[in-house]
Design an enzyme around this catalytic site. Structure first.
Site, short mmCIF file in Angstrom:
data_model
loop_
_atom_site.label_atom_id
_atom_site.label_comp_id
_atom_site.label_asym_id
_atom_site.label_seq_id
_atom_site.Cartn_x
_atom_site.Cartn_y
_atom_site.Cartn_z
N GLU A 465 0.78 -1.25 0.00
CA GLU A 465 0.00 0.00 0.00
C GLU A 465 0.81 1.29 0.00
OE1 GLU A 465 -2.90 -0.42 3.14
OE2 GLU A 465 -4.10 -1.80 1.94
N GLU A 561 -7.10 -7.56 -1.44
CA GLU A 561 -7.51 -7.30 -0.05
C GLU A 561 -8.91 -6.72 -0.04
OE1 GLU A 561 -5.47 -4.84 2.73
OE2 GLU A 561 -3.53 -5.76 2.34
C1 BMA Z 1 -5.01 -3.18 4.76
C2 BMA Z 1 -3.86 -4.07 5.17
C3 BMA Z 1 -3.48 -3.92 6.59
C4 BMA Z 1 -4.65 -3.64 7.47
C5 BMA Z 1 -5.95 -3.92 6.79
C6 BMA Z 1 -7.14 -3.59 7.62
O1 BMA Z 1 -4.65 -1.92 4.55
O2 BMA Z 1 -2.80 -3.93 4.31
O3 BMA Z 1 -2.53 -2.92 6.71
O4 BMA Z 1 -4.53 -4.35 8.64
O5 BMA Z 1 -6.03 -3.19 5.62
O6 BMA Z 1 -7.19 -2.24 7.93
#
Ligand code: BMA
Length: 918
Positions: A465, A561
């Site tokens: 990120e 994610e």
């Molecule tokens: C994303 C991940 C983590 C984090 C998650 C939840 O940004 O890369 O850094 O724990 O979200 O916020």
């Protein structure tokens, strides 16, 4: 720390595991207030815990109460003996596989080196410092918190600190140390110090093979395997002349052996790279596949080196390899999707062995708060087994954690879990001073060489990120955008990229996750919108909108994610606190454990949007916990299915939700709680990642699109999808329609079915049930559309539930299997089975029960082994319970294995005893 085995006249390196006999004997706080025994691999927190100085790290508020440990400096000392024979070896190196992190090393009171990167293997030439007999090694660790602060004063890089809610420490970005060890939004800060991986003195003559990289390609029916063998010597800028042999153990006891003469130069570190090539016919090895697509055959490969002048000094290395190809395809999307909006941009998908495969999976965070426990085989097996069981084929090893120990990758090879490996930079800008870049270069080189040969490793990514953080000003860097961009490029592009690409040219290095992939590179590495849905991978979180609604989510090419928080079960919480007053959402304890700056508000808002829950309810907290799990499961189901459906119209080719596992008992995005209990989401994953799935999508208009998803190599050609209109107050459908259904292999398709959620009478009284019948499809889960929020449905009755538990004959040391038979008299939502007194895992859980009888299996223990279906079930129920549930919400049934087991045992002794006398 000197134990070695001798073989073939040369001391062999010990296996890559620690041994207590090699342990530093004492650990001392610099003020000399505490002196306890230390072990290797280990660390200060686990040593102090074992020594009785601190309590259970994960209990109550102990994360902050033990923080003094991280503010102190600590010294480890060890005595060891060296024999004359060892002293006679040409080379004596102190090799530390993992030093966490800033430390000064002395041998017999002479400094031998210092360290500043926990991801680097340090190897010091200690020949001149050793003596026959007793030697003393001393390692002085500097407080990581102070070391990070001190570096920041000279090389500041944003952000100043982690958010206050993390209850963590500042400037983790200054140290090459697990970034989450200074606190994260799902985890406590334990900024440890110690030797977290094995440490040895390596005595040897001549040369030693450290790593082997494997570069394979397939031409027609032959695998071309090029091996690069990294050999360490003590001769800087010298020449290595000798023989290299490689042997592959193929199927049916066939062996392929190639031997070559080598004459190669050593570099400034004394390392030489020798090469050897094997040509392997596809007839003698089988292809390796990810989980769900085929088997994972692995083949032993042994590489042996001997120098010309010392033919008896042999160094060998054994690895296991899998035969497969991996490509990450980024090409003009219009070729697949035409001149449409979806067709703009580039594809982003993995082709394995030539087949485009949709990647189902999750994100892996470290398996323990302390790095020395990262190779706990029990935990790694439990977690990877759980991933396999719910049809995952890929895990992303996230950039705020660790390069995991060898065992993790070995198991991924064996289980077919592809690994997306981030390099360990996360949610931060990073310094780029010369020392930092130098240690990063060594770290990248060593870890790529260590992991490269694993069949499971699919892709590298530079960071987590950080491109998005820079572009979107997460840390207030906008006024200095140009400076930070230049530094970003210096670190991930100028420093890391060439190392990875030269050592591992066959694997794609992505500069960041998320990024627009190739397009980010074309845009100078920091794209205008790193989340552009036409390119690369995306991370997406939306805590404000209705996460149960398909229509809030953007399309992506690959979702690496996404997720939503839930609380851990009360049973798991009990392992952290026994105080009754902690069991409230607004208790100091609950606030302490919630690290997300949004607090519990997002969870609460979403669950009350859908489920009935009054704060006046005497069971409020228990229900809040349970409902948070329902809500999380529904959100992640919705989003995961959207991505799988979108393979049809957007060519979305991956869904890795955040996050697989947990490191403490706290609200988090995980599907598996600390300790191994599955949240409802992990059970749901088994269905939403099922290889064949009918998956409906309710649009904002009320129309329902129905997709058929097929992750298999065979088509579904003459299937039938049934759409049943169900009422909440009865188990039989009021209307059933059948539609022909077909879909190509490895694809998703929108079926020719036209439905609207509003056209069947009162939409609060009904719901839709979808199922598939097709030749060759053993199991495709039911799927549902609920036209209105569940809190507004009409007709759901209080169910009567009858449960019987029958022991199966299968009863091994790995646990016992039971069959659970469930009978209901009406529709039941999110029926949850629990085993309060034993650890156990059900085959499925959190059921939407729409048929009168249901049968599932449970195995006691968290072992990743399935119960065999219908395997000699005993007909005498072990537990029978009747439940008349008094309200119309979501029942949880506790199956009391404890008393049932006691009863069973007493019966066993009564009935069996006479036989002992006969
Ligand atoms: C994303 C991940 C983590 C984090 C998650 C939840 O940004 O890369 O850094 O724990 O979200 O916020």
């Amino acid at each position: 720390m000197y134990k070695l085995n001798e073989k073939d006249g040369i001391p062999e390196p010990p296996p890559d595991r620690g041994s207590r006999s090699c342990a530093p004997r004492t650990l001392m706080e610099e003020t000399e207030l505490h002196m306890v025994e230390g072990v290797v691999p280990g660390g200060v927190y686990s040593d102090l815990r074992r020594g009785g100085i601190i309590g259970d790290l994960l209990a109550g508020f102990n994360d902050v109460l033990t923080r003094w440990v991280a503010y102190d400096n600590w010294t480890y000392t060890a005595d060891f003996n060296v024999s004359e024979e060892q002293m006679a070896c040409e080379i004596s190196r102190l090799t530390l596989h993992g030093v966490d992190t800033v430390a000064f090393i002395e041998l017999n009171d002479s400094p031998v080196g210092d360290t500043d990167n926990m991801f680097v293997r340090y190897s010091f030439d200690v020949k001149q410092h050793l003596k026959v007999g007793r030697n003393e090694l001393k390692i002085r660790f500097v407080s990581p918190v102070h070391a990070a602060n001190a570096r920041s004063a000279e090389h500041f890089a944003a952000p100043e600190c982690v958010p206050e809610e993390y209850r963590g420490e500042c400037h983790a970005n200054q140290l090459r140390k697990t970034q989450a060890s200074f606190g994260w939004d799902w985890g406590p800060a334990f900024p440890s110090v110690g030797l977290w991986r094995p440490a040895f003195i390596e005595f040897y003559n001549g040369a030693k093979i450290r790593d082997v990289t494997v570069h394979m390609g397939k031409v027609d029916s032959e695998w071309n395997v090029q091996l690069k063998v990294y050999i360490e010597t003590n001769q800087k800028h010298g020449q290595l002349v000798g023989h290299l042999a490689a042997q592959l153990d193929a199927d049916a006891d066939q062996r392929m052996r190639v031997a070559v003469d080598v004459a190669v130069d050593t570099d400034a570190d004394g390392v030489a790279v020798a090469e050897v090539e094997l040509k392997i016919s596809e007839n003698i090895v089988r292809t390796w596949w990810p989980n769900g697509y085929g088997d994972q055959p692995l083949y032993g490969l042994t590489v042996v080196y001997s120098a010309d002048e010392r033919p008896r000094d042999v160094s060998r290395k054994h690895i296991r390899i899998g035969f497969r190809t991996v490509e990450l395809v980024e090409e003009d999307a219009s070729k697949i999707l035409g001149n449409t909006t979806a067709g703009e941009g580039l594809t982003f998908y993995f082709k394995i062995n030539g087949y485009p495969l949709f990647m189902k999976g999750s994100n892996w965070i470290p398996s323990h708060v302390l790095p020395e426990f990262a190779d706990s085989r029990k935990t790694v097996d439990m977690l990877l087994g759980a991933a396999v069981e719910v049809n995952m084929a890929m895990l992303r090893v996230w950039g705020g954690g660790l390069y995991e120990p060898d065992y993790f990758y070995r198991r991924c090879d064996e289980l077919g879990i592809l690994v997306w490996q981030d390099f360990l930079f996360a949610c931060s800008m990073y310094p780029v001073d010369a020392d930092f870049l130098k240690t990063v270069s060594i770290e990248i080189e060593q870890n790529v060489l260590r992991l490269q040969h694993h069949a499971s490793v699919a892709v590298w990514a530079g960071n987590n990120e950080n491109e998005a953080a820079l572009r979107d000003n997460w840390y207030g860097t906008r006024p200095q955008f140009d400076r930070y961009k230049e530094e970003y490029v210096k670190l991930y592009v100028d420093t890391i990229k060439p190392i990875v690409e030269s050592l591992d040219p066959g694997r794609r290095y992505l500069v960041s996750s998320p990024s627009n992939g190739l397009q980010s590179e074309r845009d100078g590495y920091v794209a205008q919108n790193p989340y552009d849905s036409h390119y690369g991978d995306a991370h997406y979180y939306n805590y404000i909108a209705d996460g149960w609604d398909f229509n809030i989510y953007p399309m992506t090419r690959f979702s690496s994610e996404y997720g939503f928080q839930a609380l851990p079960s009360v049973a798991t919480m009990r392992t952290a606190t026994g105080n009754a007053e902690d069991y409230a959402v607004d208790s100091a304890y609950s606030q302490h454990r919630q690290h997300s700056p949004g607090g519990y508000g997002y969870i609460r808002n979403l669950l009350v949007r859908h489920l009935k829950l009054e704060e006046s309810d005497p069971e409020y907290f228990n229900k809040f916990v349970f409902y948070s799990q329902i809500s999380q499961a529904m959100v992640v189901k919705t989003e995961s299915e959207l991505y799988r459906q979108s393979q049809a119209d957007w060519h979305t080719m991956g869904a890795l939700y955040w996050q697989l596992n947990d490191i403490w008992q706290a609200p988090s995005w995980s599907g598996i709680e600390y300790g191994g209990k599955w949240k409802m989401m992990h059970y749901f994953a088994k269905s939403f990642f099922a290889p064949v799935l009918v998956s409906p999508r309710k649009l904002s208009s009320g129309d329902i699109d129905v997709y058929l998803i097929n992750d298999r190599f065979v088509p579904i050609s003459q299937g039938t999808v049934s759409v049943e209109i169900m009422q909440w107050d009865r188990l039989s459908p009021i209307k059933t329609d059948s539609y022909p259904a077909a879909v190509e292999p490895l694809s998703a398709k929108k079926l020719d079915i036209h439905l609207n959620a509003l056209t069947y009478g009162h939409n609060a009284s009904i719901f839709f049930r979808f199922s598939l019948k097709a030749e060759g499809v053993m199991k495709s889960p039911y799927n549902y559309v609920f036209p209105v929020a569940l809190k507004s449905i009409i007709g759901l009755r209080s169910p009567n539930i009858h449960v019987s538990v029958l022991p199966q004959v299968e009863n091994t040391s790995k646990g016992v299997c039971y069959t659970v038979e469930i009978q209901v008299d009406t529709v039941v939502l999110f029926l949850w089975l629990e085993t309060p007194n034993v650890n156990g895992r059900f085959e499925d859980n959190g059921f939407v029960v729409t048929q009168p009888n249901l049968r599932v299996y449970i195995r006691t223990g968290f072992r990743p082994r399935l119960c065999l279906r219908g395997h000699g079930t005993n007909s005498i129920p072990f537990i029978t319970t009747d439940h008349a549930v008094n309200d119309d919400t979501y029942p949880r049934l506790a199956l009391d294995f404890d008393s049932a087991l006691a009863k069973l045992l007493s019966n066993y002794f009564v009935t069996k005893r006479p036989r002992f006398h006969s």
